[in-house]
Design an enzyme around this catalytic site. Structure first.
Site, mmCIF file in Angstrom:
data_model
loop_
_atom_site.group_PDB
_atom_site.id
_atom_site.type_symbol
_atom_site.label_atom_id
_atom_site.label_comp_id
_atom_site.label_asym_id
_atom_site.label_seq_id
_atom_site.Cartn_x
_atom_site.Cartn_y
_atom_site.Cartn_z
ATOM 1 N N CYS A 129 1.465 -7.597 -7.994
ATOM 2 C CA CYS A 129 1.926 -8.001 -9.311
ATOM 3 C C CYS A 129 2.303 -9.472 -9.195
ATOM 4 O O CYS A 129 2.577 -9.957 -8.098
ATOM 5 C CB CYS A 129 3.126 -7.146 -9.722
ATOM 6 S SG CYS A 129 3.356 -7.071 -11.488
ATOM 7 N N CYS B 144 -0.292 -5.237 -12.643
ATOM 8 C CA CYS B 144 -0.031 -6.033 -13.846
ATOM 9 C C CYS B 144 -1.302 -6.787 -14.206
ATOM 10 O O CYS B 144 -2.089 -7.141 -13.332
ATOM 11 C CB CYS B 144 1.171 -6.961 -13.674
ATOM 12 S SG CYS B 144 0.915 -8.444 -12.710
ATOM 13 N N CYS C 155 -7.568 -13.407 -6.191
ATOM 14 C CA CYS C 155 -6.799 -12.821 -5.099
ATOM 15 C C CYS C 155 -7.293 -13.372 -3.768
ATOM 16 O O CYS C 155 -8.414 -13.858 -3.667
ATOM 17 C CB CYS C 155 -6.950 -11.301 -5.093
ATOM 18 S SG CYS C 155 -6.132 -10.504 -6.471
#
Length: 175
Positions: free
Chosen positions: A12, A88, A96
């Site tokens: 998140c 989220c 990422c």
């Protein structure tokens, strides 16, 4: 029966609420088959007190929970993840890190309970709801036959779990 322990990361943005809830839930409910972690792209450095309150109130571990950066998990000696779940929508849309081992990924977005404004009772209710949604997803995940399911079917199941009750609009097929 396999003695394999799967490493699972919950991501998140701030790593204060949803990902921390999920980490604690899986670490307790994973039956020793999972080791859960949580992290954020821009960690706030604190765990939301309502997250701690809900976990404590439901008998889940809170010791050692902290808000941390996903960069910690790209360091030498960091655990290699088998699964990475974004919880989220902001984290799902970010670039990422490249995770060693190429883990299975899915988006399990739910609304941010920390964004709820109002009385403490209303905030507490939002955290209880987030806890329930995450516990339901984790229960579905831990019941999957991980040792015997093929990768394509597993990916489909992980995305289906992300579309369970409480899913945000980004959940249909993000990962």
């Amino acid at each position: 029966m396999s003695d394999r322990i799967y490493n699972v990361m919950f991501l998140c943005t701030g790593n204060t609420s949803r990902s921390v809830l999920a980490e604690s839930i899986l670490n307790r409910d994973g039956g020793g088959k999972f080791r859960a972690f949580s992290a954020g792209s821009y960690p706030k450095g604190i765990v939301n007190p309502f997250a701690i309150r809900v976990l404590d109130g439901n008998g889940y571990p809170t010791e050692g929970l902290r808000s941390k950066s996903w960069d910690e998990f790209s360091q030498p000696g960091a655990p290699v993840m088998d699964f990475v779940f974004t919880v989220c929508d902001n984290a799902a849309g970010e670039t990422c890190p490249i995770w060693p081992g190429h883990p299975m990924t899915a988006h399990w977005g739910i609304n941010d309970p920390a964004a709820v404004e109002g009385s403490d009772i209303e905030k507490q209710a939002a955290f209880v709801q987030a806890f329930r949604y995450l516990r339901n997803r984790i229960s579905a995940f831990t019941s999957l036959p991980l040792a015997s399911i093929d990768k394509m079917a597993l990916g489909t199941k992980l995305r289906e779990i992300g579309r369970a009750e409480g899913a945000t609009s980004l959940c249909p097929d993000v990962a």
